[in-house]
Motif scaffolding. Structure first.
Motif, PDB file in Angstrom:
ATOM      1  N   ASN A  92     -49.737 -14.340  10.353  1.00  7.12           N
ATOM      2  CA  ASN A  92     -51.175 -14.402  10.062  1.00  7.12           C
ATOM      3  C   ASN A  92     -52.001 -14.932  11.229  1.00  7.12           C
ATOM      4  OD1 ASN A  92     -51.896 -13.397   7.489  1.00  7.12           O
ATOM      5  ND2 ASN A  92     -50.932 -15.169   6.485  1.00  7.12           N
ATOM      6  N   TYR A  93     -51.340 -15.549  12.215  1.00  6.76           N
ATOM      7  CA  TYR A  93     -52.083 -16.261  13.255  1.00  6.76           C
ATOM      8  C   TYR A  93     -52.811 -15.307  14.206  1.00  6.76           C
ATOM      9  CZ  TYR A  93     -53.322 -19.344  17.056  1.00  6.76           C
ATOM     10  OH  TYR A  93     -54.028 -20.033  18.013  1.00  6.76           O
ATOM     11  N   LYS A  94     -54.080 -15.629  14.452  1.00  6.76           N
ATOM     12  CA  LYS A  94     -54.903 -14.879  15.405  1.00  6.76           C
ATOM     13  C   LYS A  94     -55.526 -15.852  16.396  1.00  6.76           C
ATOM     14  CE  LYS A  94     -56.465 -11.243  12.203  1.00  6.76           C
ATOM     15  NZ  LYS A  94     -57.675 -10.636  11.590  1.00  6.76           N
ATOM     16  N   ASP A  95     -55.682 -15.390  17.644  1.00  7.12           N
ATOM     17  CA  ASP A  95     -56.486 -16.134  18.611  1.00  7.12           C
ATOM     18  C   ASP A  95     -57.697 -15.269  18.952  1.00  7.12           C
ATOM     19  OD1 ASP A  95     -55.561 -14.183  20.343  1.00  7.12           O
ATOM     20  OD2 ASP A  95     -54.225 -15.523  21.465  1.00  7.12           O
ATOM     21  N   LYS A  96     -58.354 -15.560  20.050  1.00  5.65           N
ATOM     22  CA  LYS A  96     -59.571 -14.811  20.380  1.00  5.65           C
ATOM     23  C   LYS A  96     -59.306 -13.336  20.670  1.00  5.65           C
ATOM     24  CE  LYS A  96     -59.339 -16.219  25.276  1.00  5.65           C
ATOM     25  NZ  LYS A  96     -58.956 -14.888  25.786  1.00  5.65           N
ATOM     26  N   ASP A  97     -58.054 -13.004  20.977  1.00  4.62           N
ATOM     27  CA  ASP A  97     -57.703 -11.611  21.277  1.00  4.62           C
ATOM     28  C   ASP A  97     -57.048 -10.890  20.105  1.00  4.62           C
ATOM     29  OD1 ASP A  97     -58.554 -11.710  24.007  1.00  4.62           O
ATOM     30  OD2 ASP A  97     -56.765 -12.908  24.448  1.00  4.62           O
ATOM     31  N   GLY A  98     -57.024 -11.561  18.953  1.00  7.10           N
ATOM     32  CA  GLY A  98     -56.436 -10.930  17.768  1.00  7.10           C
ATOM     33  C   GLY A  98     -55.079 -11.518  17.425  1.00  7.10           C
ATOM     34  N   TYR A  99     -54.276 -10.741  16.706  1.00  4.12           N
ATOM     35  CA  TYR A  99     -52.949 -11.230  16.322  1.00  4.12           C
ATOM     36  C   TYR A  99     -52.123 -11.555  17.568  1.00  4.12           C
ATOM     37  CZ  TYR A  99     -53.614  -9.848  11.431  1.00  4.12           C
ATOM     38  OH  TYR A  99     -54.064  -9.741  10.136  1.00  4.12           O
ATOM     39  N   LEU A 100     -51.496 -12.729  17.548  1.00  4.20           N
ATOM     40  CA  LEU A 100     -50.754 -13.188  18.719  1.00  4.20           C
ATOM     41  C   LEU A 100     -49.334 -12.638  18.791  1.00  4.20           C
ATOM     42  CD1 LEU A 100     -50.363 -15.048  21.197  1.00  4.20           C
ATOM     43  CD2 LEU A 100     -49.750 -16.884  19.592  1.00  4.20           C
ATOM     44  N   LEU A 101     -48.660 -12.518  17.663  1.00  4.02           N
ATOM     45  CA  LEU A 101     -47.220 -12.260  17.643  1.00  4.02           C
ATOM     46  C   LEU A 101     -46.802 -11.063  18.488  1.00  4.02           C
ATOM     47  CD1 LEU A 101     -44.421 -12.984  16.611  1.00  4.02           C
ATOM     48  CD2 LEU A 101     -44.887 -11.615  14.563  1.00  4.02           C
ATOM     49  N   GLU A 102     -47.513  -9.951  18.371  1.00  2.43           N
ATOM     50  CA  GLU A 102     -47.103  -8.736  19.076  1.00  2.43           C
ATOM     51  C   GLU A 102     -47.329  -8.816  20.585  1.00  2.43           C
ATOM     52  OE1 GLU A 102     -45.290  -6.149  17.850  1.00  2.43           O
ATOM     53  OE2 GLU A 102     -45.171  -7.553  16.195  1.00  2.43           O
ATOM     54  N   ARG A 103     -47.985  -9.881  21.044  1.00  2.00           N
ATOM     55  CA  ARG A 103     -48.180 -10.065  22.477  1.00  2.00           C
ATOM     56  C   ARG A 103     -47.165 -11.032  23.089  1.00  2.00           C
ATOM     57  NH1 ARG A 103     -53.066 -12.586  22.928  1.00  2.00           N
ATOM     58  NH2 ARG A 103     -53.640 -12.503  20.734  1.00  2.00           N
ATOM     59  N   ILE A 104     -46.291 -11.593  22.251  1.00  2.00           N
ATOM     60  CA  ILE A 104     -45.251 -12.502  22.745  1.00  2.00           C
ATOM     61  C   ILE A 104     -44.066 -11.677  23.240  1.00  2.00           C
ATOM     62  CG2 ILE A 104     -43.601 -14.301  22.083  1.00  2.00           C
ATOM     63  CD1 ILE A 104     -45.643 -15.312  20.065  1.00  2.00           C
ATOM     64  N   ARG A 105     -43.585 -11.995  24.437  1.00  2.00           N
ATOM     65  CA  ARG A 105     -42.443 -11.279  25.023  1.00  2.00           C
ATOM     66  C   ARG A 105     -41.215 -11.426  24.118  1.00  2.00           C
ATOM     67  NH1 ARG A 105     -40.653  -9.416  30.165  1.00  2.00           N
ATOM     68  NH2 ARG A 105     -38.465  -9.917  30.629  1.00  2.00           N
ATOM     69  N   ASP A 106     -40.551 -10.329  23.861  1.00  2.00           N
ATOM     70  CA  ASP A 106     -39.420 -10.315  22.921  1.00  2.00           C
ATOM     71  C   ASP A 106     -38.109 -10.734  23.587  1.00  2.00           C
ATOM     72  OD1 ASP A 106     -39.843  -7.833  24.300  1.00  2.00           O
ATOM     73  OD2 ASP A 106     -38.295  -6.909  23.061  1.00  2.00           O
TER      74      ASP A 106
END
Length: 267
Positions: free
Chosen positions: A44-58
């Protein structure tokens, strides 16, 4: 296990909000736990650029506890397969650049994963997660029991479960069920033999098999769910093909073997 459930949800085209809501709902039942709770919050977490999870390196790091557990399992000869696969999955995730190159060269099944009834399959995922979680704890307590035997320890397994429930990242309602199992039988050799857990897996194993088989056909890795299922099927098997393995060992290395009905006598 939770990451595999998340990956399967993503493959079905679910949005982060849908996935978060699903984990929130799961946290109201038998999967109620700290890790399920925070998974919903992370999704559910969002920052100023939107949802964060999908931008975290896997690529997942590790401090060593999983590795130490896997090493101890090998030292004591206990098949803690699920934690082992979890550790190897982290190792595989670290090969990010190599995986990116491989993704352009090696191809798996064609087409996108589809199910006729998404709600039903989500329930299958939930049940599969529950069954695999039971196996994970069963293996962990097997390791503790063997270590206690080797070192002359007298462990209170029910008390250990309550201690974990009191405050650590694996705290969950589920640990209360483990405490009750050891209260019923302090000499319990495996949680899978307790009536509560035996009934739970009997009731839900169809879902477990549906998830693992579909993931395999879709080309989606579920190493811990599948390892847990293989352990379960091996543990409940009266006979395994290890007779051939031992015959091979004797053939190439004269390691000898035992005959059925003549246990303890090596030929």
């Amino acid at each position: 296990l939770i990451c595999e459930a998340y990956d399967l949800m993503k493959s079905l085209g679910m949005s982060q909000k849908e996935m978060a809501d699903t984990f929130t709902e799961w946290n109201k039942g038998e999967l109620d736990s700290f890790l399920i709770e925070i998974t919903s919050s992370i999704l559910n977490y969002k920052d100023k650029d939107g949802y964060l999870l999908e931008r975290i390196r896997d690529t997942a790091g590790q401090k060593g506890t999983g590795k130490w557990t896997a090493i101890a399992a090998l030292q004591y000869g206990v098949p803690v397969t699920l934690i082992g696969e979890a550790v190897f999955s982290r190792c595989l995730s670290a090969l990010k650049d190599e995986r990116v190159r491989a993704s352009k060269i090696i191809h798996g099944p064609e087409g996108k994963p589809t199910v006729q009834n998404k709600a039903e399959f989500l329930n299958h995922i939930k049940n599969a997660l529950y069954c695999a979680k039971i196996v994970s704890y069963a293996q962990g307590f097997m390791l503790m029991r063997e270590a206690a035997k080797e070192n002359g320890w007298h462990l209170n397994y029910g008390g250990i479960a309550l201690m974990w429930r009191g405050g650590c990242i694996i705290r969950s309602v589920f640990l209360g069920n483990i405490k009750e199992a050891f209260t019923r039988n302090p000499q319990l050799s495996n949680l899978l033999l307790d009536d509560f857990f035996k009934t739970a897996i009997t009731k839900n194993q169809h879902s477990w098999r549906q998830v693992v088989s579909n993931a395999t056909l879709w080309g989606i890795p579920v190493p811990t769910m599948s390892a847990a299922l293989s352990f379960f099927d091996g543990y409940r098997a009266e006979r395994l093909p290890a007779n051939l393995l031992q015959a091979q060992r004797d053939f190439f290395g004269a390691h000898t073997y035992e005959l059925l009905g003549q246990e303890g006598k090596f030929v």
